[in-house]
Design a protein around this motif. Structure first.
Motif, PDB file in Angstrom:
ATOM      1  N   ASP A 144       0.814  -1.210   0.000  1.00  0.00           N
ATOM      2  CA  ASP A 144       0.000   0.000   0.000  1.00  0.00           C
ATOM      3  C   ASP A 144       0.849   1.262   0.000  1.00  0.00           C
ATOM      4  OD1 ASP A 144      -2.274  -1.515   0.007  1.00  0.00           O
ATOM      5  OD2 ASP A 144      -2.645  -1.297   2.164  1.00  0.00           O
ATOM      6  N   THR A 145       1.994   1.238   0.725  1.00  0.00           N
ATOM      7  CA  THR A 145       2.818   2.435   0.854  1.00  0.00           C
ATOM      8  C   THR A 145       3.849   2.563  -0.251  1.00  0.00           C
ATOM      9  OG1 THR A 145       4.358   1.296   2.330  1.00  0.00           O
ATOM     10  CG2 THR A 145       2.545   2.522   3.359  1.00  0.00           C
ATOM     11  N   ALA A 146       4.001   1.559  -1.102  1.00  0.00           N
ATOM     12  CA  ALA A 146       5.006   1.615  -2.161  1.00  0.00           C
ATOM     13  C   ALA A 146       4.733   2.752  -3.135  1.00  0.00           C
ATOM     14  CB  ALA A 146       5.065   0.288  -2.901  1.00  0.00           C
ATOM     15  N   ASP A 147       3.472   3.088  -3.369  1.00  0.00           N
ATOM     16  CA  ASP A 147       3.123   4.117  -4.332  1.00  0.00           C
ATOM     17  C   ASP A 147       2.950   5.502  -3.704  1.00  0.00           C
ATOM     18  OD1 ASP A 147       3.101   2.214  -6.346  1.00  0.00           O
ATOM     19  OD2 ASP A 147       0.996   1.724  -5.990  1.00  0.00           O
ATOM     20  N   LEU A 148       3.075   5.635  -2.392  1.00  0.00           N
ATOM     21  CA  LEU A 148       2.860   6.907  -1.720  1.00  0.00           C
ATOM     22  C   LEU A 148       4.184   7.639  -1.515  1.00  0.00           C
ATOM     23  CD1 LEU A 148       0.384   5.733   1.059  1.00  0.00           C
ATOM     24  CD2 LEU A 148      -0.184   6.814  -1.112  1.00  0.00           C
ATOM     25  N   ASP A 149       4.123   8.966  -1.460  1.00  0.00           N
ATOM     26  CA  ASP A 149       5.326   9.715  -1.137  1.00  0.00           C
ATOM     27  C   ASP A 149       5.577   9.615   0.362  1.00  0.00           C
ATOM     28  OD1 ASP A 149       3.280  11.352  -0.278  1.00  0.00           O
ATOM     29  OD2 ASP A 149       4.152  13.190  -1.060  1.00  0.00           O
ATOM     30  N   ILE A 150       6.792   9.923   0.769  1.00  0.00           N
ATOM     31  CA  ILE A 150       7.216   9.704   2.156  1.00  0.00           C
ATOM     32  C   ILE A 150       6.406  10.561   3.136  1.00  0.00           C
ATOM     33  CG2 ILE A 150       9.093  11.397   2.216  1.00  0.00           C
ATOM     34  CD1 ILE A 150       9.156   7.864   3.672  1.00  0.00           C
ATOM     35  N   GLU A 151       6.004  11.770   2.737  1.00  0.00           N
ATOM     36  CA  GLU A 151       5.213  12.625   3.623  1.00  0.00           C
ATOM     37  C   GLU A 151       3.855  12.000   3.915  1.00  0.00           C
ATOM     38  OE1 GLU A 151       6.730  13.749   0.878  1.00  0.00           O
ATOM     39  OE2 GLU A 151       8.183  15.235   1.578  1.00  0.00           O
ATOM     40  N   THR A 152       3.227  11.410   2.912  1.00  0.00           N
ATOM     41  CA  THR A 152       1.931  10.759   3.097  1.00  0.00           C
ATOM     42  C   THR A 152       2.058   9.544   3.994  1.00  0.00           C
ATOM     43  OG1 THR A 152       1.271  11.508   0.902  1.00  0.00           O
ATOM     44  CG2 THR A 152      -0.051   9.763   1.899  1.00  0.00           C
ATOM     45  N   VAL A 153       3.117   8.774   3.814  1.00  0.00           N
ATOM     46  CA  VAL A 153       3.341   7.592   4.651  1.00  0.00           C
ATOM     47  C   VAL A 153       3.507   8.012   6.110  1.00  0.00           C
ATOM     48  CG1 VAL A 153       4.911   5.687   5.145  1.00  0.00           C
ATOM     49  CG2 VAL A 153       4.331   6.240   2.784  1.00  0.00           C
ATOM     50  N   ILE A 154       4.308   9.040   6.353  1.00  0.00           N
ATOM     51  CA  ILE A 154       4.520   9.512   7.727  1.00  0.00           C
ATOM     52  C   ILE A 154       3.210  10.007   8.326  1.00  0.00           C
ATOM     53  CG2 ILE A 154       5.574  11.346   9.102  1.00  0.00           C
ATOM     54  CD1 ILE A 154       8.096  10.970   7.415  1.00  0.00           C
ATOM     55  N   MET A 155       2.433  10.770   7.566  1.00  0.00           N
ATOM     56  CA  MET A 155       1.169  11.290   8.089  1.00  0.00           C
ATOM     57  C   MET A 155       0.185  10.163   8.398  1.00  0.00           C
ATOM     58  SD  MET A 155       0.697  14.764   5.877  1.00  0.00           S
ATOM     59  CE  MET A 155      -0.679  15.405   6.822  1.00  0.00           C
ATOM     60  N   ASN A 156       0.192   9.094   7.594  1.00  0.00           N
ATOM     61  CA  ASN A 156      -0.719   7.965   7.824  1.00  0.00           C
ATOM     62  C   ASN A 156      -0.318   7.133   9.029  1.00  0.00           C
ATOM     63  OD1 ASN A 156      -2.283   8.650   5.638  1.00  0.00           O
ATOM     64  ND2 ASN A 156      -1.288   7.220   4.252  1.00  0.00           N
ATOM     65  N   GLU A 157       0.975   7.057   9.325  1.00  0.00           N
ATOM     66  CA  GLU A 157       1.460   6.205  10.399  1.00  0.00           C
ATOM     67  C   GLU A 157       1.924   6.970  11.627  1.00  0.00           C
ATOM     68  OE1 GLU A 157       4.344   3.492   8.854  1.00  0.00           O
ATOM     69  OE2 GLU A 157       3.046   2.883   7.206  1.00  0.00           O
ATOM     70  N   PHE A 158       1.683   8.274  11.669  1.00  0.00           N
ATOM     71  CA  PHE A 158       2.196   9.121  12.744  1.00  0.00           C
ATOM     72  C   PHE A 158       1.527   8.832  14.078  1.00  0.00           C
ATOM     73  CE2 PHE A 158       1.966  13.001  15.317  1.00  0.00           C
ATOM     74  CZ  PHE A 158       3.310  13.285  15.459  1.00  0.00           C
ATOM     75  N   LYS A 159       2.343   8.797  15.120  1.00  0.00           N
ATOM     76  CA  LYS A 159       1.876   8.773  16.506  1.00  0.00           C
ATOM     77  C   LYS A 159       2.902   9.557  17.307  1.00  0.00           C
ATOM     78  CE  LYS A 159       0.111   5.956  20.203  1.00  0.00           C
ATOM     79  NZ  LYS A 159      -0.253   4.632  20.663  1.00  0.00           N
ATOM     80  N   PRO A 174      14.909  13.085   4.656  1.00  0.00           N
ATOM     81  CA  PRO A 174      14.140  12.373   3.636  1.00  0.00           C
ATOM     82  C   PRO A 174      15.013  11.527   2.712  1.00  0.00           C
ATOM     83  CG  PRO A 174      14.188  14.719   3.166  1.00  0.00           C
ATOM     84  CD  PRO A 174      14.812  14.524   4.507  1.00  0.00           C
ATOM     85  N   ASP A 175      16.290  11.882   2.573  1.00  0.00           N
ATOM     86  CA  ASP A 175      17.190  11.083   1.740  1.00  0.00           C
ATOM     87  C   ASP A 175      17.359   9.679   2.322  1.00  0.00           C
ATOM     88  OD1 ASP A 175      17.478  13.336   0.204  1.00  0.00           O
ATOM     89  OD2 ASP A 175      19.416  13.894   1.066  1.00  0.00           O
ATOM     90  N   VAL A 176      17.417   9.592   3.639  1.00  0.00           N
ATOM     91  CA  VAL A 176      17.545   8.288   4.298  1.00  0.00           C
ATOM     92  C   VAL A 176      16.247   7.505   4.162  1.00  0.00           C
ATOM     93  CG1 VAL A 176      17.886   7.139   6.520  1.00  0.00           C
ATOM     94  CG2 VAL A 176      19.291   9.115   5.918  1.00  0.00           C
ATOM     95  N   LEU A 177      15.113   8.176   4.370  1.00  0.00           N
ATOM     96  CA  LEU A 177      13.820   7.501   4.284  1.00  0.00           C
ATOM     97  C   LEU A 177      13.506   7.032   2.873  1.00  0.00           C
ATOM     98  CD1 LEU A 177      11.690   9.858   6.562  1.00  0.00           C
ATOM     99  CD2 LEU A 177      12.750   7.688   7.174  1.00  0.00           C
ATOM    100  N   ARG A 178      13.851   7.843   1.878  1.00  0.00           N
ATOM    101  CA  ARG A 178      13.569   7.483   0.486  1.00  0.00           C
ATOM    102  C   ARG A 178      14.596   6.514  -0.081  1.00  0.00           C
ATOM    103  NH1 ARG A 178      12.651  13.563  -0.238  1.00  0.00           N
ATOM    104  NH2 ARG A 178      10.417  13.747   0.034  1.00  0.00           N
ATOM    105  N   GLY A 179      15.793   6.535   0.467  1.00  0.00           N
ATOM    106  CA  GLY A 179      16.849   5.669  -0.036  1.00  0.00           C
ATOM    107  C   GLY A 179      17.643   6.264  -1.180  1.00  0.00           C
ATOM    108  N   TYR A 180      17.427   7.544  -1.475  1.00  0.00           N
ATOM    109  CA  TYR A 180      18.194   8.210  -2.523  1.00  0.00           C
ATOM    110  C   TYR A 180      18.250   9.706  -2.235  1.00  0.00           C
ATOM    111  CZ  TYR A 180      13.561   9.329  -4.420  1.00  0.00           C
ATOM    112  OH  TYR A 180      12.275   9.774  -4.569  1.00  0.00           O
ATOM    113  N   LYS A 181      19.203  10.386  -2.839  1.00  0.00           N
ATOM    114  CA  LYS A 181      19.366  11.826  -2.657  1.00  0.00           C
ATOM    115  C   LYS A 181      18.267  12.574  -3.384  1.00  0.00           C
ATOM    116  CE  LYS A 181      22.035  15.390  -1.483  1.00  0.00           C
ATOM    117  NZ  LYS A 181      21.702  15.970  -0.224  1.00  0.00           N
TER     118      LYS A 181
END
Length: 130
Positions: A46-61, A109-116
């Protein structure tokens, strides 16, 4: 003792939550031994197609107050030396703020995305300045 489907640790649930990764573990998350996919595989798909900001907002606590709503903002900064003199902003950070208590977590975000990332904005910054 069960194996947490999220972090893989052998744990005993505390209020339906893994004490290691602090993720909610429901009975449907533990399925998968009879050929069905488990929730971890579904969540990754489900999260493979989402940008990192959306993933963080969906899983934030919030780690401070436990609230689950946040806002995100990306910030670019220059470094030292020539980038400071020329005002080239090539360091990018993702700020995640809890909407309840205001606590802020900072991610690279470079670490979270896996690329610069941010190459286009760095080029635009060089060409047009501020």
């Amino acid at each position: 003792m069960i194996q947490c489907p999220w972090c893989g640790q052998e744990i005993e649930l505390v209020d339906q939550e893994c004490p290691e990764c602090k993720t909610e573990v429901l009975p449907e998350h533990l399925m998968g031994s009879n050929g069905e996919t488990n929730a971890l595989e579904d969540a990754e798909a489900d999260t493979a197609d989402l940008d990192i900001e959306t993933v963080i907002m969906n899983e934030f606590k919030c780690s401070k107050c436990g609230h689950d709503e946040c806002i995100t903002d990306e910030l670019a900064m220059n470094g030292t030396g020539i980038s400071k003199i020329m005002d080239i902003n090539y360091h990018h950070f993702l700020f995640v703020s809890c909407t309840h208590c205001g606590f802020v977590e900072i991610y690279n975000p470079d670490v979270l995305r896996g690329y610069k990332s941010g190459k286009l904005s760095t080029v635009m910054d060089i060409l047009f300045g501020r």
